[in-house]
Design an enzyme around this catalytic site. Structure first.
Site, mmCIF file in Angstrom:
data_model
loop_
_atom_site.group_PDB
_atom_site.id
_atom_site.type_symbol
_atom_site.label_atom_id
_atom_site.label_comp_id
_atom_site.label_asym_id
_atom_site.label_seq_id
_atom_site.Cartn_x
_atom_site.Cartn_y
_atom_site.Cartn_z
ATOM 1 N N CYS A 1 -10.452 0.446 7.801
ATOM 2 C CA CYS A 1 -9.889 1.705 8.289
ATOM 3 C C CYS A 1 -10.514 2.912 7.604
ATOM 4 C CB CYS A 1 -8.379 1.722 8.086
ATOM 5 S SG CYS A 1 -7.848 1.236 6.441
ATOM 6 N N GLU B 1 0.864 -1.215 0.000
ATOM 7 C CA GLU B 1 0.000 0.000 0.000
ATOM 8 C C GLU B 1 0.880 1.238 0.000
ATOM 9 O OE1 GLU B 1 -2.053 -1.092 3.746
ATOM 10 O OE2 GLU B 1 -3.756 -1.638 2.496
#
Lengths: 647, 647
Positions: free
Chosen positions: A411, A315
């Site tokens: 998240c 990521e």
């Protein structure tokens, strides 16, 4: 100490005529209650969260196993933060009940020594603080501290703030420069910026000191993550580690020597904390690092949508100008983190260039990450989607073709909620020393603030960004001298300002702000008109993915072509050299948007029986319809493209 | 029974004036001895093979552990096949010694019951035939059979052929429709086409029957791979399987119902075997399937270089028109398999369209896969390389930026060797029933063949593909009536033919061949001139990766731009609308090539401080130099692109 401050959210009211106001109201009315259901595992066909139930177990109210990743606590924390903010904007008795329930659980889940983490409490009580590289204890603590500060600011209730202080005190007892403490720092940054917030709420200097320590200790050799791994008996594994593995955590060299690298969300939270600490402590080397890292991100590693982190692997950031559109990762949380950082950089420098990036990330990536109804979310925000490739190519697997009800790693959804419910803190800023109110983001509503010891109420009317007209009216009875600093966005080449109906020329323009300094009285009215032309944006020729392409932008809004409007194979569309853009507002379309039409052409496919031939293509002319990128995929699965070829 | 046959390699001599001849001579002079070293683990800094040593262990000549993947035997088999062919072209005493050594080891490694596989013999003797889905026993057997047939054809020696027959007999005893036998088929196809070759060499019908059985049993429910997995006690794992998992093996539905799917090399070997069996048995449904699959591959799933298999995940086909240039997998072996299949489809239909694809795959992907010196190899053959991305992006990790000395999985290097040493079998074909000699690939040299019971010697002179002139001269004293079928490549729009200096018009053109039928006598000379213009090729507009781009092709050669000639950021180059191509032969460049220059322009980078702006780019004009794709990366690491934008 910096004199620029956000307003208290209780002093900001938001209307819903502007796009930003509308999105905030969607969160207030739909998202927060929906997310409570999600966190309580009550949304049918959605991935289970377990976040609330983990707290129930840790609080002793039920029994069972911890569910989900180690950082699951942070989801409830972010929701708690968001709901706390929301109560300043709009009362909601049902949310208040849920909020009290959440806070009660958190209070009960905290251990006597101040420790708070449901994963370790339930599953691995002996494992506390043995793996801060991977296990997110400090990250979860940071989010709980942020929630507490938000709750205290809005409600004045100290229950959660006390939890936060006891937790921070416990952490302070474990980490720091003293020989008896661990010389570590979090694997996932977040607590640094939270500790600065806690310092602001409590005036306890040690919280700031600990944040400073975490940031300055980071990346020093010998590496704490290695020492810690060896203590766990993972020495052999650890011998394989080299500094390049530590880049993921921004822990390979001291932060002052870094380029923008590794996991993008971690990077943003770190840089935000760095800026906070730098401003509070006057650490000039940290400030310089922040400025340098900012340029590295926004001049070399950011998509036109304000998305960052161009690879799913880790990521992460990759390298300069590597910005593929179809395999972009561009996590929602990374753009939210960029907004956090931009807010701090603005505070540091009072330069509108930071808000230009904030606005880009907000109106494009963050808005895109939530469906129009506020109940579905993107984690990954590509700039080009070919659904077949996402379904059938492993290297596109991370790109979801439709927003999801929830995620195993969720998240992003509550992060959007806490950003939008607190957006007033980003929209305005007050410099009491310089008697200046900064208007950074345009949204309709009303604010109250004090300058020169006098209270002022200022009303903002706008349908931004659908047109460029915004007006400000003094609604209070006081007469006060101050500067109104109106941001002139970087996309705006021409603007005008009227005061009480008269166009004015005599004002300073400084670092992107029109500074209107005068003595203001009741009903004084400022009208700002920003010219909002359709722009054909090009990328730096070092960006291979965009070579020969243009992106259409109007105001802060980046546009895209969708299959829903243009049929399949939109990659076969090329704009004509003179696209003759036309802009139309359609209140029925996608919640009310300006769409854009442009002249274009397509190569005829029926010219081919097979794959390759020597030919000049035959074309048919067409009109391509473009809609705001943020509103894509609200009409079912389909192709989408931001960067378009031009003939 | 089909009447079209390849020539015996002993009757074909190759010169080295043509590019094809030159590449064959590189293999004869450099590659074969180098690969023997590699297979014997004697190349410094190269991955270990273990292939020869595994045979030494299995033969009882040394002790030790089996090394490498389960299919490591196939590398020595392919090398044995290649060296056997080579001896027909050029004697080499040293290679003969190595070949004898290899054959002796194979003979000794065979078990009494005919079983032959070093992995199972050394490592897992009780595991034979328990996992034909994954363990490649039938695949390795197929390659050993191919080697044996080649060796027998060229040398007349039966030692290896006997090994092959005993091995095939053993397999015949294990697999087939009878209730006592296993109703299985290989996880990696290959033995099907090998069994047909063995049938041709021995006239043993059962080998053909077994090949037919393997093909027709494939993909039937209940799935053998599932039955087999359950027998291994992997039922639980296997319950997770669904037909989509079986697509990788082309084992999800019967072959007659398939589209081109799954692992590309397996697919090519399967389709080649299908065509072989269809022709031998007259199985019309199989023939139809072959034609349908052919169209699916070449009209929807093939790169302009003849590369196939567009994803590294499963080394596989994805879906129609999904042909990314930078993440292409396009395994060398897959294009070699495509050439095998094309040869069989030509045999089935006598249509030059199959050879057009063969030539495309040969001159571009296969030639590119071997360095000019014959000692380094690509496994993956991308059409666009940005070295930074290959080093730093996980989704480009399979793309090597430079040819490698060897591979842990080294299927490709010896596959290139066996193809090029046997290329005469692809260059010519004889239809005795129709008294026709087909010339499919142009290369200088000489062949001998019989038609009408008379021997003919035909000399071919050409520097193909650097110019379009090829001549054929009868070198024998006989006078014979036959048809000379000269392939007119699909890229050729204009050609002329002279006989003994006189241009002729009276000849039939049929399925891509100019059929020159006459009574031929000594010194009769045919001159074929193929117009070889530079072509700007475009892709079907469904191919997104190539939208708005052109590829430059001249003759069968696809060109590319390299950093070595054009500096960095070649993605920033766009051809002008009138590129004014110029072609020049440079004997010093890349082993002697025609390069092409074209007028182009680049957007000025210094116009940008950052990433995005509203601008018309400033350009500087430039001349781009293009070299044959096959010769890329012979001057160090650098950027490369086949598809170029055009202004």
């Amino acid at each position: 100490m910096n004199s620029v401050k956000a307003l208290n959210l209780k002093n900001i009211k938001s209307g819903d005529n502007s796009l930003l106001g509308k999105r905030v109201h969607t969160v207030l009315n739909n998202t927060l209650s929906y997310q409570w259901e999600a966190l309580n595992d009550q949304v049918p066909d959605a991935p289970k969260s377990g976040s609330v139930n983990n707290f129930r177990i840790a609080a002793g109210e039920t029994t069972g196993e911890h569910y989900g990743p180690v950082f699951q606590d942070s989801d409830l924390a972010k929701w708690t933060e968001a709901v706390s903010y929301s109560l300043a904007l709009q009362n909601n008795d049902e949310l208040k009940i849920h909020l009290d329930e959440a806070i009660n659980l958190v209070v009960k889940a905290q251990k006597e020594d101040g420790y708070l983490n449901t994963y370790f409490t339930i599953k691995e009580p002996s494992g506390r603080w043995t793996n801060i590289r991977d296990k997110h204890e400090l990250y979860c603590a940071g989010h709980m501290i942020e929630a507490a500060v938000a709750n205290y600011e809005v409600t004045g209730n100290k229950a959660l703030l006390n939890v936060a202080c006891r937790l921070a005190d416990h952490i302070y007892s474990m980490f720091g420069p003293e020989p008896t403490k661990r010389h570590g720092y979090p694997g996932h940054e977040e607590i640094e910026l939270a500790l600065v917030k806690l310092y602001h709420s409590t005036n306890e200097r040690k919280y700031l000191d600990l944040a400073h320590y975490f940031i300055r200790e980071r990346g020093k050799a010998p590496y704490y993550f290695k020492i810690e791994a060896m203590a766990r008996g993972e020495a052999k594994l650890d011998e394989l580690w080299d500094p390049s593995k530590l880049e993921y955590f921004q822990a390979h060299v001291p932060v002052t020597e870094q380029e923008a690298i590794g996991h993008a969300v971690r990077a943003m939270y770190l840089y935000s904390g760095m800026a906070d600490v730098a401003m509070e402590t006057g650490d000039e080397a940290l400030m310089q690092a922040c400025r340098r890292l900012w340029d590295d991100v926004v001049k070399r590693k950011m998509y036109i949508t304000g998305g960052i982190g161009s690879t799913s692997f880790g990521e992460a950031f990759t390298f300069a100008y590597d910005l593929p559109n179809d395999t972009a990762y561009t996590e929602t949380c990374a753009s939210i983190g960029l907004i956090f950082w931009a807010q701090r950089m603005f505070k540091m420098e009072q330069d509108a260039k930071y808000i230009d990036i904030m606005e880009r990330a907000l109106y494009n990536t963050v808005f895109a990450a939530m469906s129009l109804d506020g109940r579905k979310y993107f984690y990954v925000n590509p700039l080009e989607v070919w659904p077949k490739a996402c379904h059938k190519r492993e290297d596109h697997r991370h790109v979801k073709t439709e927003r999801q009800k929830w995620y195993d790693c969720a998240c992003c959804p509550p992060n959007i909620a806490r950003l939008l419910t607190s957006i007033g803190k980003y929209a305005y800023a007050l410099d009491e020393d310089k008697n200046t109110l900064f208007v950074n983001l345009y949204m309709d509503g009303q604010i109250e603030f004090n300058l020169n010891d006098k209270g002022i109420t200022l009303k903002q009317d706008t349908v931004y960004p659908w047109d460029g007209n915004t007006s400000f009216t003094v609604a209070s009875n006081t007469t006060v001298a101050f500067s109104l600093a109106l941001r002139i966005p970087d996309w705006c080449k021409k603007w005008s300002i009227k005061i009480n109906g008269q166009e004015i020329q005599e004002y300073e323009t400084n670092k992107g702000y029109a500074m209107i300094t005068r003595t203001w009285g009741k009903n004084d009215k400022v009208e700002l008109t920003l010219d909002m032309a359709v722009m054909m944006m090009r990328a730096n020729p070092e960006v291979r993915a965009d070579a020969g392409k243009v992106a259409i932008q109007r105001g802060p809004i980046v546009y895209c072509a969708e299959e829903a409007d243009n049929g399949p194979n939109i990659a076969n569309i090329e704009l004509l050299p003179e696209p003759n853009f036309a802009v139309m507002y359609d209140e029925e379309l996608l919640g009310g948007v300006c769409y854009i039409t442009a002249k274009a052409r397509r190569a005829k496919v029926d010219n081919y029986d097979g794959l390759y031939k020597e030919t000049d293509n035959d074309y048919e002319e067409t009109v391509v319809k473009l809609v705001p990128y943020y509103a894509w995929n609200n009409r079912g699965e389909g192709e989408m493209m931001v960067w378009l070829r031009q003939a």
